[in-house]
Design a protein around this motif. Structure first.
Motif, short mmCIF file in Angstrom:
data_model
loop_
_atom_site.label_atom_id
_atom_site.label_comp_id
_atom_site.label_asym_id
_atom_site.label_seq_id
_atom_site.Cartn_x
_atom_site.Cartn_y
_atom_site.Cartn_z
N MET B 1 0.77 -1.16 -0.01
CA MET B 1 -0.09 0.06 -0.13
C MET B 1 0.59 1.13 0.06
O MET B 1 0.50 2.25 0.07
CB MET B 1 -0.85 0.00 1.30
CG MET B 1 -2.36 0.38 1.02
SD MET B 1 -3.28 -0.35 2.40
CE MET B 1 -2.61 -1.82 2.81
N PRO B 2 2.06 1.10 -0.21
CA PRO B 2 2.78 2.53 -0.35
C PRO B 2 2.74 3.50 -1.15
O PRO B 2 1.94 2.92 -2.17
CB PRO B 2 4.56 2.05 -0.40
CG PRO B 2 4.33 0.32 -0.01
CD PRO B 2 2.95 0.03 -0.47
N THR B 26 9.21 -0.51 -6.46
CA THR B 26 8.13 -1.44 -6.07
C THR B 26 8.75 -2.58 -5.47
O THR B 26 8.29 -3.18 -4.52
CB THR B 26 6.93 -1.60 -7.14
OG1 THR B 26 6.84 -0.50 -7.85
CG2 THR B 26 6.11 -2.37 -6.93
N LYS B 35 5.66 -5.30 1.48
CA LYS B 35 4.60 -4.49 0.89
C LYS B 35 3.86 -5.07 -0.27
O LYS B 35 4.72 -5.54 -1.19
CB LYS B 35 4.91 -3.06 0.59
CG LYS B 35 5.29 -2.18 1.85
CD LYS B 35 4.31 -2.08 3.21
CE LYS B 35 4.83 -1.42 4.15
NZ LYS B 35 3.73 -1.23 5.29
N PRO B 37 2.86 -5.36 -3.93
CA PRO B 37 3.05 -4.45 -5.01
C PRO B 37 1.84 -3.95 -5.75
O PRO B 37 1.84 -2.98 -6.54
CB PRO B 37 3.92 -5.49 -6.07
CG PRO B 37 3.68 -6.77 -5.45
CD PRO B 37 3.41 -6.65 -3.80
N GLN B 38 0.77 -4.88 -5.62
CA GLN B 38 -0.30 -4.54 -6.46
C GLN B 38 -1.11 -3.08 -6.12
O GLN B 38 -1.64 -2.62 -6.74
CB GLN B 38 -1.46 -5.67 -6.27
CG GLN B 38 -0.99 -6.97 -7.08
CD GLN B 38 -0.44 -6.44 -8.41
OE1 GLN B 38 -1.18 -5.86 -9.14
NE2 GLN B 38 0.57 -6.88 -8.80
N THR B 39 -0.70 -2.78 -4.78
CA THR B 39 -1.42 -1.40 -4.38
C THR B 39 -0.28 -0.56 -4.10
O THR B 39 -0.38 0.49 -3.29
CB THR B 39 -2.14 -1.78 -2.99
OG1 THR B 39 -1.33 -2.34 -2.06
CG2 THR B 39 -3.38 -2.29 -3.54
N THR B 40 0.86 -0.69 -4.56
CA THR B 40 1.99 0.23 -4.38
C THR B 40 2.07 1.46 -5.43
O THR B 40 1.88 0.85 -6.85
CB THR B 40 3.56 -0.47 -4.43
OG1 THR B 40 3.50 -1.35 -3.27
CG2 THR B 40 4.52 0.55 -4.18
N VAL B 41 1.99 2.56 -5.17
CA VAL B 41 1.65 3.39 -6.18
C VAL B 41 3.37 4.29 -6.42
O VAL B 41 3.52 4.88 -5.24
CB VAL B 41 0.44 4.50 -5.89
CG1 VAL B 41 0.59 5.81 -6.95
CG2 VAL B 41 -0.80 3.78 -5.88
N VAL B 42 3.57 4.60 -7.37
CA VAL B 42 4.95 5.34 -7.71
C VAL B 42 4.62 6.44 -8.58
O VAL B 42 4.22 6.14 -9.77
CB VAL B 42 6.23 4.49 -8.12
CG1 VAL B 42 7.32 5.35 -8.15
CG2 VAL B 42 6.32 3.15 -7.34
#
Lengths: 67, 67, 67, 67, 67, 67
Positions: B1-2, B26, B35, B37-42
């Motif tokens: 979720m990061p 990610t 964390k 990765p599916q909800t990690t936003v960059v």
């Protein structure tokens, strides 16, 4: 080591004024908090007036209505 | 979720390099902190060199004077 | 000269893991985009699960309901 | 006195929709938390799909592959 | 109408120094760019030294090794 | 896929109010801009009144003087 992000509406700030702003903010951080200017980063972001709201109204609308 | 925000000066980073950077950051967040990765936003933001200061001086000025 | 801001939920990331994350992100920026690591700043912010929402639901609520 | 930053991919949001979004977020902050709308600032940033990643993949790539 | 975010390491900045910093930055924006101080927002964030990296190394580690 | 960051002064917002705020902002983004709520991230940051300035004055000072 501070990081400063300044967001303003895009309305013609010149490179000279922006450079002076960066100098002054860096100097304030050094003088007041003892921060090393060599690693102080200042990033200015200029945002379209359509994308900036205050009082629930965009700056574009405010300018039109004389707010 | 990061959520990761990367600000760099706008100086020709290619879409391929930026895509690779997103992949690597990610992956680091997944491997080191577990964390998802599916909800990690960059989000990468590219900033004009006039609008980026370090050491109290804009990158535009630094490039001119060989800093 | 990049600036990286990483926001994660506060859930026990150790200083060692965070230090490793900072090292890896700095290294990715150097290797992929040629950015000077000496002036690359990485700031990690840890946010309470009550204050982080995804899918319209806080992480606190998600953990309770097994999402 | 809140400050709200909304980042979205740049994909054709109209000035009218953005103005409505600013109105609604300002209203939610007033109604739920008692925040003064006159000093509530909302800034929308629109980011190129090349510069936005989720799941380790840029939105540009996701759109191509139907993700 | 500017919004300024200042991130520093949490190392004992006093309320008086922070209040003075807010005054000076607001004043610079008014004098240099004509920005209305009444709607200028300045937010200072103090970050643990474990969570701040420069040169790929946390400030905690840098302090220990005399960097 | 939007990312929303809401900064407010830390003055007792309850988890329930914050959860409701997250719900409403996520819903506005879906209804107005068609954004997928499942990947909409909302992060609330609560800032000490000493660290928040408007009109060149901290909120701590404003509260004392009845501003």
């Amino acid at each position: 080591m501070p990081y400063v992000n300044i967001k303003i509406t895009r309305e013609g700030a010149t490179p000279e004024k922006k450079a002076q702003l960066i100098r002054e903010v860096t100097e304030s951080l050094q003088r007041l908090l003892g921060k090393n200017p060599q690693t102080t980063v200042v990033v200015i972001e200029e945002v379209e007036t359509d994308n900036w709201g205050i009082g629930g109204v965009t700056v574009t609308e405010r300018r039109k209505t004389g707010l």
